[in-house]
Every structure is written in structure tokens, then in C-alpha cells.
Design a protein around this motif. Structure first.
Motif, PDB file in Angstrom:
ATOM      1  N   GLN A  39      -7.238 -14.560   4.281  1.00 53.52           N
ATOM      2  CA  GLN A  39      -7.522 -15.810   3.612  1.00 53.52           C
ATOM      3  C   GLN A  39      -6.725 -16.918   4.282  1.00 53.52           C
ATOM      4  O   GLN A  39      -5.497 -16.923   4.250  1.00 53.52           O
ATOM      5  CB  GLN A  39      -7.184 -15.738   2.124  1.00 53.52           C
ATOM      6  N   LYS A  43      -9.673 -21.774   2.350  1.00 52.78           N
ATOM      7  CA  LYS A  43     -10.880 -20.993   2.554  1.00 52.78           C
ATOM      8  C   LYS A  43     -10.888 -19.771   1.648  1.00 52.78           C
ATOM      9  O   LYS A  43      -9.853 -19.353   1.130  1.00 52.78           O
ATOM     10  CB  LYS A  43     -11.006 -20.562   4.014  1.00 52.78           C
ATOM     11  N   GLU A  44     -12.074 -19.216   1.478  1.00 48.38           N
ATOM     12  CA  GLU A  44     -12.213 -18.005   0.691  1.00 48.38           C
ATOM     13  C   GLU A  44     -11.720 -16.795   1.477  1.00 48.38           C
ATOM     14  O   GLU A  44     -11.690 -16.796   2.711  1.00 48.38           O
ATOM     15  CB  GLU A  44     -13.667 -17.796   0.280  1.00 48.38           C
ATOM     16  N   ARG A  45     -11.347 -15.783   0.728  1.00 44.65           N
ATOM     17  CA  ARG A  45     -10.975 -14.539   1.366  1.00 44.65           C
ATOM     18  C   ARG A  45     -12.179 -13.945   2.081  1.00 44.65           C
ATOM     19  O   ARG A  45     -13.272 -13.874   1.514  1.00 44.65           O
ATOM     20  CB  ARG A  45     -10.431 -13.560   0.320  1.00 44.65           C
ATOM     21  N   GLU A  46     -11.985 -13.517   3.328  1.00 48.72           N
ATOM     22  CA  GLU A  46     -13.079 -12.988   4.112  1.00 48.72           C
ATOM     23  C   GLU A  46     -12.767 -11.593   4.632  1.00 48.72           C
ATOM     24  O   GLU A  46     -11.617 -11.241   4.905  1.00 48.72           O
ATOM     25  CB  GLU A  46     -13.423 -13.925   5.281  1.00 48.72           C
ATOM     26  N   SER A 107     -15.229  -8.567  -1.148  1.00 44.52           N
ATOM     27  CA  SER A 107     -13.941  -8.506  -1.813  1.00 44.52           C
ATOM     28  C   SER A 107     -14.052  -8.032  -3.256  1.00 44.52           C
ATOM     29  O   SER A 107     -13.121  -7.409  -3.782  1.00 44.52           O
ATOM     30  CB  SER A 107     -13.231  -9.861  -1.749  1.00 44.52           C
TER      31      SER A 107
END
Length: 123
Positions: A39, A43-46, A107
Motif C-alpha cells: 500500500q 492508494k489502495e492496497r494492491e 485483499s
């Protein structure tokens, strides 16, 4: 009762390499495997990579294929993420998680997470 802990993060130069580890304790037999997510700020966790417990099947994000390698030992700990050719855009907190649902890239399919390890890629 599974617990995860990441380690190995730290400042790395662009183009450099770093190897992260994730130690899983407790019972992990009911899970599909372990995955690495990251992350970046804002930003979003990827998804980054995942490995299955049963047959060591490996999954990678397209953005890290050929640069990152996930591996584990026979006792499911530690799980490693070797990162090569790092780029500034790879700067993030890297997390490992226990995969509890079939699809390894989401996730929401991970029920237990470590606290993360910081990987700043900068000159």
C-alpha cells in the motif's frame, strides 16, 4: 490463532534489491496460502504475490512478474519476497496476509495480516 510478522524492509536505491520475510505462527492448515500486498501513500492496497501451502503454486501481479519472487519453506515459515529492479513507484508498506478464500489477488480474501514493513525506494 495465526499470527504474521513481516521484516526486511528498508531504504533501497532504484534498481536495487531487497528481500522481505514473513513468519507465520500458529495453525495455518485451513488457509490456502500466504500473499504479499503493498500500500503506497494515498492508494489502495494492491496485490503483489502469493504462494499456496499445498503445492507452492505462485501468483504474481503483472507489474512485478520477472522482478519479484515469492518462496517458502516446508513448514510454511518463513515466506520470502525477493524484490529486484526496484523502482521509486514500488515505494510502499508491504504486508503479508493469510489467504482464506480461493482467489489470491483480492485483499478481501485474506483474513489475517501482519503489521507491514516499510520499503522506500529512493535515491
Amino acid at each position: 490463532q495465526v499470527q504474521l510478522e513481516e521484516s526486511g524492509g528498508g531504504l533501497v536505491l532504484p534498481g536495487g534489491s531487497l528481500k522481505l520475510s514473513c513468519v507465520a505462527s500458529g495453525h495455518t492448515f485451513s488457509s490456502y496460502g500466504l500473499g504479499w500486498f503493498r500500500q503506497a501513500p494515498g492508494k489502495e492496497r494492491e496485490f503483489v504475490a502469493a504462494i499456496s501451502w499445498s503445492n507452492s503454486d505462485r501468483y504474481y501481479s503483472d507489474s512485478v512478474k520477472g522482478r519479484f519472487t515469492i518462496s517458502k519453506d516446508d513448514r510454511k515459515k518463513p515466506v520470502y519476497l525477493e524484490m529486484n529492479s526496484l523502482r521509486p513507484e514500488n515505494t510502499a508498506v508491504y504486508y503479508c496476509g493469510e489467504q482464506r478464500r480461493p482467489w489470491p489477488t483480492r485483499s478481501a480474501d485474506y483474513s489475517t495480516w501482519g503489521r507491514g514493513t516499510q520499503v522506500p525506494v529512493s535515491s
